[in-house]
Enzyme design. Sequence first.
Site, PDB file in Angstrom:
ATOM      1  N   SER A  84      -6.218   0.853  -5.075  1.00  0.00           N
ATOM      2  CA  SER A  84      -5.482   1.620  -4.071  1.00  0.00           C
ATOM      3  C   SER A  84      -5.608   3.112  -4.380  1.00  0.00           C
ATOM      4  CB  SER A  84      -4.008   1.223  -4.123  1.00  0.00           C
ATOM      5  OG  SER A  84      -3.219   2.190  -3.476  1.00  0.00           O
ATOM      6  N   SER A  85      -5.555   3.930  -3.343  1.00  0.00           N
ATOM      7  CA  SER A  85      -5.674   5.385  -3.558  1.00  0.00           C
ATOM      8  C   SER A  85      -4.442   5.961  -4.268  1.00  0.00           C
ATOM      9  CB  SER A  85      -5.895   6.107  -2.231  1.00  0.00           C
ATOM     10  OG  SER A  85      -4.801   5.884  -1.367  1.00  0.00           O
ATOM     11  N   CYS A  86      -3.394   5.151  -4.452  1.00  0.00           N
ATOM     12  CA  CYS A  86      -2.230   5.685  -5.172  1.00  0.00           C
ATOM     13  C   CYS A  86      -2.458   5.752  -6.686  1.00  0.00           C
ATOM     14  CB  CYS A  86      -0.958   4.919  -4.837  1.00  0.00           C
ATOM     15  SG  CYS A  86      -0.952   3.291  -5.504  1.00  0.00           S
ATOM     16  N   TYR A 109       3.088   0.374  -9.286  1.00  0.00           N
ATOM     17  CA  TYR A 109       1.940  -0.220  -8.597  1.00  0.00           C
ATOM     18  C   TYR A 109       0.658   0.472  -9.055  1.00  0.00           C
ATOM     19  CZ  TYR A 109      -0.855  -1.707  -4.534  1.00  0.00           C
ATOM     20  OH  TYR A 109      -1.815  -2.235  -3.708  1.00  0.00           O
ATOM     21  N   LYS A 145      -2.758  -1.017 -10.930  1.00  0.00           N
ATOM     22  CA  LYS A 145      -4.100  -0.898 -10.335  1.00  0.00           C
ATOM     23  C   LYS A 145      -5.057  -0.151 -11.275  1.00  0.00           C
ATOM     24  CE  LYS A 145      -3.675  -3.060  -6.398  1.00  0.00           C
ATOM     25  NZ  LYS A 145      -4.465  -4.272  -6.131  1.00  0.00           N
ATOM     26  N   HIS A 180       4.432  -0.745   5.259  1.00  0.00           N
ATOM     27  CA  HIS A 180       3.843   0.595   5.279  1.00  0.00           C
ATOM     28  C   HIS A 180       4.156   1.264   6.618  1.00  0.00           C
ATOM     29  CE1 HIS A 180       1.261  -1.265   2.097  1.00  0.00           C
ATOM     30  NE2 HIS A 180       1.561  -0.116   1.540  1.00  0.00           N
TER      31      HIS A 180
END
Length: 311
Positions: free
Chosen positions: A94-96, A123, A127, A166
């Site tokens: 994920s881009s987070c 999270y 990841k 989301h």
Amino acid sequence: MVGSAIVRRLRKNNHENLVFAERKDLDLREQDSVREFLSATKPDLVIIAAAKVGGILANRDAPGDFILENLLIQTNLIAESFRAGIERLLFLGSSCIYPKFAKQPISEDELLTGMLEPTNESYAVAKIAGLKLCAALSQQYGVDYRSVMPTNLYGPGDNFDAEKSHVIPGLIRRFHDAVQQGDDNVVVWGSGNPRREFLYVDDMADASFHVLQTEKDSFDSAAGINRFVNVGSGVDHSIRELADLIAKTTGFDGKITWDTSKPDGTPRKLLDVSRLESLEWSHSTGLEEGLSRTYSWYTQEMPTSVQANSN
Ligand code: GFB
């Protein structure tokens, strides 16, 4: 949502020899069950699309569940694939994973250069561990475990819960309900100023397929030591612009009220997608078209019982 889209994409290329597990049949948090599943099905390649996911409030309010469940799911799958001698694997991140104040657009080199966004730190840490595990096993043992880091995804099959989802499914749900009930006011969270990049889920599935088709040498030279590439559209929008687009898509012409007691999260999250472009992939579904397809799916194919109960 993503797993189903990847299955659609593989079937389009006549890959029928697929084994998959749904949550009700296999608990990926149980290492023994994962081991038995892999030993019974003997796949050549494992794609990890499963994760515990949620929007900004779900992440903020359940950090323990997000870190624990994601570490278990991904570690069981990666470790047991490795133990079973499976040479190829694709892990979806994920881009987070990037720092809260990463330089925009965010290149893969921004990984671990600064503090994370607190609302989704759990999270993100899971990841990061997943992509590092894939990269380290590949580096040490020569397996080909790749990762892709998608930007914020949306589309058919998403979770349309009004609170835990989301922003796109959450707002589709609330604007749609307002139109149905004749309400002339919809509440949207935060200041409206954060900027997000969105990618339609079938484009994500196509990118995953493309990354898997890429020759190992080409992938390695584009992806580098951490063996991952960003997946996005390269375009971002403010949440204010997004809310206006969703109002238009759902036919809502009332007032939007901003609830600034809710968190904004990361101020901006726009991925640098030049590595993926160097591998000759770019997205094809623009935001307006993707929203319209998602809304059609929501109104036509999502069971009304689920629409009514998903809050
Ligand atoms: O989609 P979202 O939860 O993702 O929120 P994040 C994006 C922005 O939309 C935030 C605003 O600034 C929210 O405050 N927003 C406005 C809303 N109205 C709503 C609404 O009704 N629902 C939601 N959810 N947001 C998540 C991470 O962060 O992104 C996850 O927490 C994951 O871990 C995911 O990485 C892709 O981009 O803020």
